[in-house]
Design a protein around this motif. Structure first.
Motif, short mmCIF file in Angstrom:
data_model
loop_
_atom_site.label_atom_id
_atom_site.label_comp_id
_atom_site.label_asym_id
_atom_site.label_seq_id
_atom_site.Cartn_x
_atom_site.Cartn_y
_atom_site.Cartn_z
N ILE A 233 47.15 46.70 38.69
CA ILE A 233 47.40 47.81 39.62
C ILE A 233 47.51 49.12 38.86
O ILE A 233 46.96 50.15 39.28
CB ILE A 233 48.68 47.53 40.45
N ILE A 234 48.18 49.10 37.72
CA ILE A 234 48.32 50.31 36.91
C ILE A 234 46.95 50.78 36.43
O ILE A 234 46.64 51.97 36.46
CB ILE A 234 49.28 50.06 35.72
N LYS A 235 46.11 49.84 35.99
CA LYS A 235 44.77 50.20 35.52
C LYS A 235 43.91 50.74 36.66
O LYS A 235 43.13 51.68 36.47
CB LYS A 235 44.08 49.00 34.87
N GLU A 236 44.06 50.17 37.84
CA GLU A 236 43.32 50.68 39.01
C GLU A 236 43.72 52.13 39.31
O GLU A 236 42.86 52.97 39.59
CB GLU A 236 43.61 49.81 40.24
N GLN A 237 45.01 52.41 39.23
CA GLN A 237 45.49 53.76 39.49
C GLN A 237 44.99 54.72 38.40
O GLN A 237 44.57 55.83 38.70
CB GLN A 237 47.02 53.80 39.55
N SER B 44 41.39 55.50 39.09
CA SER B 44 41.29 56.47 40.18
C SER B 44 41.59 57.88 39.69
O SER B 44 40.89 58.83 40.05
CB SER B 44 42.25 56.07 41.30
N ASN B 45 42.62 58.01 38.87
CA ASN B 45 42.98 59.32 38.32
C ASN B 45 41.87 59.88 37.43
O ASN B 45 41.57 61.07 37.47
CB ASN B 45 44.29 59.24 37.54
N LEU B 46 41.29 59.02 36.60
CA LEU B 46 40.21 59.46 35.70
C LEU B 46 39.01 59.97 36.49
O LEU B 46 38.41 60.98 36.13
CB LEU B 46 39.79 58.32 34.77
N LEU B 47 38.68 59.26 37.56
CA LEU B 47 37.56 59.71 38.39
C LEU B 47 37.87 61.04 39.06
O LEU B 47 37.01 61.92 39.14
CB LEU B 47 37.23 58.66 39.45
N HIS B 48 39.08 61.18 39.53
CA HIS B 48 39.48 62.43 40.18
C HIS B 48 39.44 63.60 39.20
O HIS B 48 39.07 64.71 39.56
CB HIS B 48 40.89 62.28 40.77
N GLY C 136 34.63 53.31 30.50
CA GLY C 136 35.23 52.33 29.60
C GLY C 136 36.24 51.44 30.30
O GLY C 136 36.25 50.22 30.11
N LEU C 137 37.08 52.04 31.12
CA LEU C 137 38.10 51.27 31.83
C LEU C 137 37.46 50.34 32.86
O LEU C 137 37.83 49.17 32.97
CB LEU C 137 39.10 52.21 32.50
N ALA C 138 36.48 50.83 33.61
CA ALA C 138 35.81 49.99 34.61
C ALA C 138 35.08 48.83 33.95
O ALA C 138 35.08 47.71 34.47
CB ALA C 138 34.84 50.84 35.43
#
Length: 131
Positions: free
Chosen positions: A18-22, A25-29, A38-40
């Protein structure tokens, strides 16, 4: 009885996910696409990688930015993207993004280094009918 320990480990993994998903999302924003890619990739999320590639291509000079981000990936990350784009290429909605990534890999990787990629032969065989 190790049930409680296993449950705690599973819960910790879920919380980390969940933390990585958030974070993704922040990185994309924030339009930090290299870290988002890299994260995806590390999360093994082909669809999310595709969404990052699409977001990059929507930017002004999208192709240039895509090249800059793809060439900065590590070899193992490029191999993962290669396996993802084989699937993307089979769908007409995603084939343009797949072709853009393929073009970048072919332009910036020497043929000898591409041959060192794991899964390159099946990837090429799968790409040929659709390319």
């Amino acid at each position: 009885d190790v049930t409680e320990i296993e449950e705690k480990e599973a819960q910790a993994k879920q919380e980390e996910q969940i933390i990585k998903e958030q974070e993704l999302s922040n990185l994309l924003h924030e339009k930090r696409y290299l870290k988002a890619l890299g994260l995806a990739i590390s999360l093994d999320r082909p669809h999310t990688v595709l969404m990052v590639v699409k977001a990059i291509l929507k930017e002004t000079d999208g192709r240039k930015h895509l090249e800059e981000n793809i060439i900065r990936l590590r070899k193992d990350q490029k191999e993962a993207v290669l396996t993802f784009l084989v699937t993307w290429n089979t769908n007409s909605r995603n084939c343009h993004e797949a072709q853009a990534v393929i073009e970048t890999l072919l332009k910036h990787e020497a043929p000898d280094s591409l041959l060192q990629y794991s899964g390159i032969k099946p990837a090429v065989e799968s790409l040929l009918p659709y390319t």
